[in-house]
Design an enzyme around this catalytic site. Structure first.
Site, PDB file in Angstrom:
ATOM      1  N   LYS A 132      30.344  54.278  32.947  1.00  0.00           N
ATOM      2  CA  LYS A 132      29.212  54.642  34.244  1.00  0.00           C
ATOM      3  C   LYS A 132      27.837  53.705  34.222  1.00  0.00           C
ATOM      4  O   LYS A 132      27.531  53.267  35.097  1.00  0.00           O
ATOM      5  CB  LYS A 132      28.976  56.101  34.162  1.00  0.00           C
ATOM      6  CG  LYS A 132      28.048  56.405  35.482  1.00  0.00           C
ATOM      7  CD  LYS A 132      28.788  56.450  36.442  1.00  0.00           C
ATOM      8  CE  LYS A 132      28.169  56.660  38.048  1.00  0.00           C
ATOM      9  NZ  LYS A 132      28.762  55.971  39.282  1.00  0.00           N
ATOM     10  N   GLU A 148      39.437  49.485  40.710  1.00  0.00           N
ATOM     11  CA  GLU A 148      38.771  50.061  39.593  1.00  0.00           C
ATOM     12  C   GLU A 148      39.508  51.459  38.898  1.00  0.00           C
ATOM     13  O   GLU A 148      39.544  51.864  37.944  1.00  0.00           O
ATOM     14  CB  GLU A 148      37.291  50.247  39.469  1.00  0.00           C
ATOM     15  CG  GLU A 148      36.844  51.082  40.358  1.00  0.00           C
ATOM     16  CD  GLU A 148      35.345  51.157  40.360  1.00  0.00           C
ATOM     17  OE1 GLU A 148      34.664  51.139  39.300  1.00  0.00           O
ATOM     18  OE2 GLU A 148      34.781  51.262  41.429  1.00  0.00           O
ATOM     19  N   LYS A 176      36.875  49.546  44.846  1.00  0.00           N
ATOM     20  CA  LYS A 176      36.967  50.986  44.635  1.00  0.00           C
ATOM     21  C   LYS A 176      38.631  51.131  44.035  1.00  0.00           C
ATOM     22  O   LYS A 176      38.824  51.912  43.340  1.00  0.00           O
ATOM     23  CB  LYS A 176      36.505  51.903  45.767  1.00  0.00           C
ATOM     24  CG  LYS A 176      35.394  52.110  46.250  1.00  0.00           C
ATOM     25  CD  LYS A 176      34.618  53.195  45.364  1.00  0.00           C
ATOM     26  CE  LYS A 176      33.973  52.089  44.196  1.00  0.00           C
ATOM     27  NZ  LYS A 176      32.512  51.918  44.299  1.00  0.00           N
ATOM     28  N   ARG A 235      29.422  57.549  29.776  1.00  0.00           N
ATOM     29  CA  ARG A 235      28.647  56.220  29.339  1.00  0.00           C
ATOM     30  C   ARG A 235      29.787  55.501  28.451  1.00  0.00           C
ATOM     31  O   ARG A 235      29.521  54.412  27.624  1.00  0.00           O
ATOM     32  CB  ARG A 235      27.843  56.584  28.244  1.00  0.00           C
ATOM     33  CG  ARG A 235      26.474  57.395  29.019  1.00  0.00           C
ATOM     34  CD  ARG A 235      25.183  57.607  28.173  1.00  0.00           C
ATOM     35  NE  ARG A 235      24.653  56.270  27.737  1.00  0.00           N
ATOM     36  CZ  ARG A 235      23.710  55.600  28.402  1.00  0.00           C
ATOM     37  NH1 ARG A 235      23.161  55.910  29.578  1.00  0.00           N
ATOM     38  NH2 ARG A 235      23.314  54.572  27.923  1.00  0.00           N
ATOM     39  N   HIS A 248      42.015  29.736  54.956  1.00  0.00           N
ATOM     40  CA  HIS A 248      41.868  28.825  54.143  1.00  0.00           C
ATOM     41  C   HIS A 248      42.479  28.917  52.750  1.00  0.00           C
ATOM     42  O   HIS A 248      41.906  28.538  51.388  1.00  0.00           O
ATOM     43  CB  HIS A 248      40.280  28.439  53.857  1.00  0.00           C
ATOM     44  CG  HIS A 248      39.518  28.070  55.150  1.00  0.00           C
ATOM     45  ND1 HIS A 248      39.754  27.117  55.679  1.00  0.00           N
ATOM     46  CD2 HIS A 248      39.001  28.953  55.821  1.00  0.00           C
ATOM     47  CE1 HIS A 248      39.231  27.028  56.898  1.00  0.00           C
ATOM     48  NE2 HIS A 248      38.818  28.277  56.992  1.00  0.00           N
ATOM     49  N   TRP A 289      31.846  53.213  23.577  1.00  0.00           N
ATOM     50  CA  TRP A 289      32.312  52.133  24.505  1.00  0.00           C
ATOM     51  C   TRP A 289      32.420  50.764  23.749  1.00  0.00           C
ATOM     52  O   TRP A 289      31.190  50.408  23.304  1.00  0.00           O
ATOM     53  CB  TRP A 289      31.739  52.073  25.641  1.00  0.00           C
ATOM     54  CG  TRP A 289      32.248  51.390  26.820  1.00  0.00           C
ATOM     55  CD1 TRP A 289      33.377  51.700  27.284  1.00  0.00           C
ATOM     56  CD2 TRP A 289      32.072  50.013  27.010  1.00  0.00           C
ATOM     57  NE1 TRP A 289      33.730  50.702  28.358  1.00  0.00           N
ATOM     58  CE2 TRP A 289      32.997  49.645  28.127  1.00  0.00           C
ATOM     59  CE3 TRP A 289      30.992  48.960  26.573  1.00  0.00           C
ATOM     60  CZ2 TRP A 289      32.937  48.317  28.523  1.00  0.00           C
ATOM     61  CZ3 TRP A 289      30.921  47.842  27.323  1.00  0.00           C
ATOM     62  CH2 TRP A 289      32.079  47.335  28.177  1.00  0.00           C
ATOM     63  N   CYS A 311      27.802  53.388  25.527  1.00  0.00           N
ATOM     64  CA  CYS A 311      27.637  54.613  24.453  1.00  0.00           C
ATOM     65  C   CYS A 311      26.671  55.646  24.721  1.00  0.00           C
ATOM     66  O   CYS A 311      26.016  55.291  25.366  1.00  0.00           O
ATOM     67  CB  CYS A 311      27.435  54.185  22.939  1.00  0.00           C
ATOM     68  SG  CYS A 311      28.418  52.810  22.396  1.00  0.00           S
ATOM     69  N   GLU A 317      33.744  46.167  48.872  1.00  0.00           N
ATOM     70  CA  GLU A 317      33.424  47.418  48.291  1.00  0.00           C
ATOM     71  C   GLU A 317      34.735  48.250  48.174  1.00  0.00           C
ATOM     72  O   GLU A 317      35.325  48.833  47.208  1.00  0.00           O
ATOM     73  CB  GLU A 317      32.348  48.048  48.814  1.00  0.00           C
ATOM     74  CG  GLU A 317      32.126  49.509  48.208  1.00  0.00           C
ATOM     75  CD  GLU A 317      31.795  49.623  46.938  1.00  0.00           C
ATOM     76  OE1 GLU A 317      31.741  48.648  46.062  1.00  0.00           O
ATOM     77  OE2 GLU A 317      31.742  50.673  46.345  1.00  0.00           O
ATOM     78  N   ASN A 376      23.318  52.682  20.307  1.00  0.00           N
ATOM     79  CA  ASN A 376      23.943  52.334  21.430  1.00  0.00           C
ATOM     80  C   ASN A 376      23.119  50.752  21.756  1.00  0.00           C
ATOM     81  O   ASN A 376      22.017  50.719  21.656  1.00  0.00           O
ATOM     82  CB  ASN A 376      23.355  53.419  22.428  1.00  0.00           C
ATOM     83  CG  ASN A 376      23.420  52.922  24.023  1.00  0.00           C
ATOM     84  OD1 ASN A 376      24.341  51.982  24.101  1.00  0.00           O
ATOM     85  ND2 ASN A 376      22.578  53.267  24.932  1.00  0.00           N
ATOM     86  N   GLY A 377      23.777  50.051  22.164  1.00  0.00           N
ATOM     87  CA  GLY A 377      23.213  48.448  22.285  1.00  0.00           C
ATOM     88  C   GLY A 377      23.874  47.579  21.383  1.00  0.00           C
ATOM     89  O   GLY A 377      25.164  47.883  21.024  1.00  0.00           O
TER      90      GLY A 377
HETATM   91  C1  F6R Z   1      31.768  50.480  40.765  1.00  0.00           C
HETATM   92  C2  F6R Z   1      30.484  50.784  39.957  1.00  0.00           C
HETATM   93  C3  F6R Z   1      29.889  49.553  39.191  1.00  0.00           C
HETATM   94  C4  F6R Z   1      28.410  49.601  39.135  1.00  0.00           C
HETATM   95  C5  F6R Z   1      27.710  48.545  38.383  1.00  0.00           C
HETATM   96  C6  F6R Z   1      26.149  48.689  38.342  1.00  0.00           C
HETATM   97  O1  F6R Z   1      32.111  51.455  41.263  1.00  0.00           O
HETATM   98  O2  F6R Z   1      29.972  51.725  39.772  1.00  0.00           O
HETATM   99  O3  F6R Z   1      30.465  48.274  39.739  1.00  0.00           O
HETATM  100  O4  F6R Z   1      28.044  49.702  40.701  1.00  0.00           O
HETATM  101  O5  F6R Z   1      28.145  48.879  36.891  1.00  0.00           O
HETATM  102  O6  F6R Z   1      25.783  49.891  38.244  1.00  0.00           O
HETATM  103  P1  F6R Z   1      24.155  50.349  38.514  1.00  0.00           P
HETATM  104  O7  F6R Z   1      24.196  50.549  39.882  1.00  0.00           O
HETATM  105  O8  F6R Z   1      24.029  51.628  37.682  1.00  0.00           O
HETATM  106  O9  F6R Z   1      23.236  49.266  37.973  1.00  0.00           O
END
Ligand code: F6R
Length: 599
Positions: A594, A479, A476, A27, A495, A74, A2, A472, A100-101
């Site tokens: 994010k 998501e 990508k 957020r 396996h 959120w 949030c 990774e 927020n929290g």
């Molecule tokens: C994926 C992504 C998330 C963050 C994860 C940790 O593209 O961005 O998986 O890597 O939420 O976030 P941080 O690095 O901000 O702790």
């Protein structure tokens, strides 16, 4: 999660609040609302969906007041709808809060309040805050907030207004909150971008701090009432840095910024054949390293393990922060806990850091956001200096994390008195140029994306350092494109996963030249023998794989230690183009945010 913004001043308030929310949309973005004190009462407008829905609402035009708070949500408790959107009010509609929290004991508090006659109208944990403040309010808003917080377990970044008070009261525990200092106006926000167009002067609140903000002043105290003197910091990021610079999406802009972001991570850290980092403890005394992180940052941690063990010759464990914090990890004062986080606010990573510190470990953060909570709690740190990352999917922060881990690895080796490989240092300094070359092939990656955009499943395979790169790449893709994708160590497919292989399951092999090349070619043959479709990421000079693979993506040849950085570029582009060709909202994928500030 949030985002919160608040304003007190003489300017037209609604654009300040709405634009601030837009900058905080990363957020969370399932509903939004504002509350403004005007004509002796509180005007509240809430909408489900993106901030744009709120911005479009006709009532907004008439809003005119000097004090207001706003929130983008959120959902954690209660589905995204107007009732659950913030701000929340007390029964008499005199008090408004944004939060927020997570209030962990909200059920018990809710029952208590209902028994006392309060009418709770949402399913959220947050609304109890408004009612508790109402219960305690006897003309002193600060006192009422403090009495409320004494009853609350959990995390909060919150802002409160009362219809009879010309101030905003804010408090923080576990969720970020800053105060913006302007000329004859003040701001509060969850993060800097929300207020950057108005002021570059910010004050970071720490946990268990509470502030009363007037139009021209502020006072910060701890919960015991002692006055605090948090310093005002000057933000260096420009508003322009936060914008898309002509790219269709922030994610694409951030992918293309990597030569620059990596140069910034490296800047001043390799000098005269030596690594310069400011680490405040004696790193050569460290016996073991434990790295904790989440998501993409956890993938960079896995790459870090390969580097630290092979180059710095130090035993390294990697754990998901969310697992580490709840097991009984064996971490002692001889160990170093590294936490990696782009945002510096991820709740699980912060908790893992606190757990490791409590067990006596030294701590070091690899963080992008300056002044973030984690950056302030670690003993030492390496800032990425990658610039703001707005796209929800992490790209430039990931490659900068790998670069920072390599710098740290080399630094540990140097401090242990083992000679550094000069050529590796030179090649590392050249890496922005290699990234640039990899980016020049974006159109070729786009053509492959066009062919595969409607596929339902993908497998990504790699070995050694390229196994986390495969993880990774798969993350990508899933998501932002909502295509199911899995990353695996290439040899492991025998396996189990090999049973999935057929002409509908493309397999992306990260197969650039290294000591395991022969083995990965065998794994590729195994896939081809089962009618699998192979997309291979290969080194420029490699012609052998062209004969086996169906599609080839070439990357500039670099030594193995640097390959994870370069190989990640086409995988980011592949995910981006597939998602964009599918018409998806690349920068704000569904269900994601994010900065994950709840566990
Ligand atoms: C994926 C992504 C998330 C963050 C994860 C940790 O593209 O961005 O998986 O890597 O939420 O976030 P941080 O690095 O901000 O702790």
């Amino acid at each position: 999660m949030c985002g919160i913004i608040g304003y007190i001043g003489q300017k037209k308030i609604s654009p300040i609040l709405i634009n601030g929310l837009k900058k905080l949309e990363y957020r969370g973005y399932d509903s939004a609302g504002i509350c403004v004190l005007e004509n002796g009462g509180l005007t509240i407008i809430k909408k489900t969906g993106r901030i744009e829905e709120l911005a479009k609402s006709p009532e907004l035009k008439n809003v005119n007041g000097a004090i207001g708070i706003a929130h983008t949500r959120w959902a954690t408790h209660g589905e995204p709808n107007e009732q659950n959107a913030h701000p929340h009010l007390d029964c008499e509609q005199k008090i408004a809060i944004v939060h927020n929290g997570i209030i962990e004991n909200y059920q018990a508090l809710r029952e208590l309040l209902i028994k006392e006659g309060h009418k709770i109208s949402s399913e959220t944990d947050s609304e109890v805050l408004a009612h508790l403040i109402e219960k305690f309010y006897k003309g002193d808003l600060l006192k009422a907030v403090k009495e409320t917080l004494a009853l609350v377990d959990g995390a909060y970044g919150m802002a409160v207004i009362h219809k009879d008070q010309d101030k905003i009261v804010v408090a923080r525990k576990g969720s970020p909150l800053i105060i913006g200092v302007g000329e004859g106006e003040m701001f509060v926000a969850s993060d800097v971008p929300a207020i950057l167009e108005h002021t570059k002067k910010v004050i970071y609140l720490n946990d268990d701090e509470i502030a009363v903000i007037g139009q021209n002043d502020y006072q910060i105290t701890n919960l015991a009432g002692e006055k605090l003197d948090n310093k005002i910091e000057e933000i260096k990021w420009s508003v322009e840095q936060m914008e898309k610079k002509g790219y269709k999406h922030f994610m694409l802009k951030e992918i293309f910024e990597q030569p620059e972001s990596i140069s910034n991570t490296l800047r001043g850290r390799i000098k005269d054949g030596k690594i310069k980092l400011s680490i405040d403890f004696d790193i050569k005394e460290i016996k073991k390293i434990v790295i904790t992180a989440c998501g993409t940052s956890w993938h960079s941690a896995l790459i870090g393990k390969y580097l630290l063990e092979s180059i710095a010759e130090i035993s390294t464990e990697v754990d998901y922060a969310s697992e580490f914090r709840y097991r009984q990890p064996i971490v002692t004062k001889n160990d170093l806990a590294i936490v990696i986080s782009q945002s510096g606010e991820t709740a699980d990573t912060l908790a893992a850091l606190r757990e490791a510190k409590q067990r006596g470990a030294k701590s070091l953060g690899i963080i992008n956001v300056v002044g973030s909570t984690i950056s302030r709690e670690v003993d030492s740190g390496i800032y990425l200096h990658a610039g703001p990352e707005i796209g929800v999917a992490s790209t430039k922060a990931f490659t900068s994390q790998v670069v920072a881990l390599l710098l740290l690895t080399l630094y540990i080796r140097q401090e242990k008195g083992i000679a550094l490989d000069k050529e590796l240092l030179e090649d590392l300094a050249d890496i922005p140029e290699k990234i640039d070359q990899a980016l020049h092939r974006a159109e070729e990656v786009k053509e492959i994306a066009q062919k595969f955009k409607d596929i339902k499943n993908f497998l990504y395979l790699g070995r050694g350092l390229n196994f986390p790169v495969a993880l990774e790449g798969a993350l990508k893709l899933k998501e932002i494109s909502y295509i199911h994708a899995e990353g695996y160590p290439a040899a492991e497919i025998k396996h189990g996963p090999i049973a999935l292989i057929d002409e509908n399951m493309p397999v992306v092999f990260i197969a650039t030249k290294n000591s395991l090349s022969e083995k990965i070619i065998s794994n590729m043959e195994e896939v081809k023998a089962r009618q699998g479709v192979v997309i291979a990421l290969v080194s420029d000079s490699d012609e052998r794989i062209e004969k086996i693979a169906d599609y080839i993506i070439k990357v500039p040849e670099v030594r193995n230690e640097l390959s994870a950085i370069v190989n990640s570029i086409p995988l980011q582009l592949l995910a981006y183009y597939i998602a964009d060709l599918r018409g998806l909202d690349v920068d704000k994928p569904r269900n994601l945010a994010k900065s994950v500030t709840v566990e």
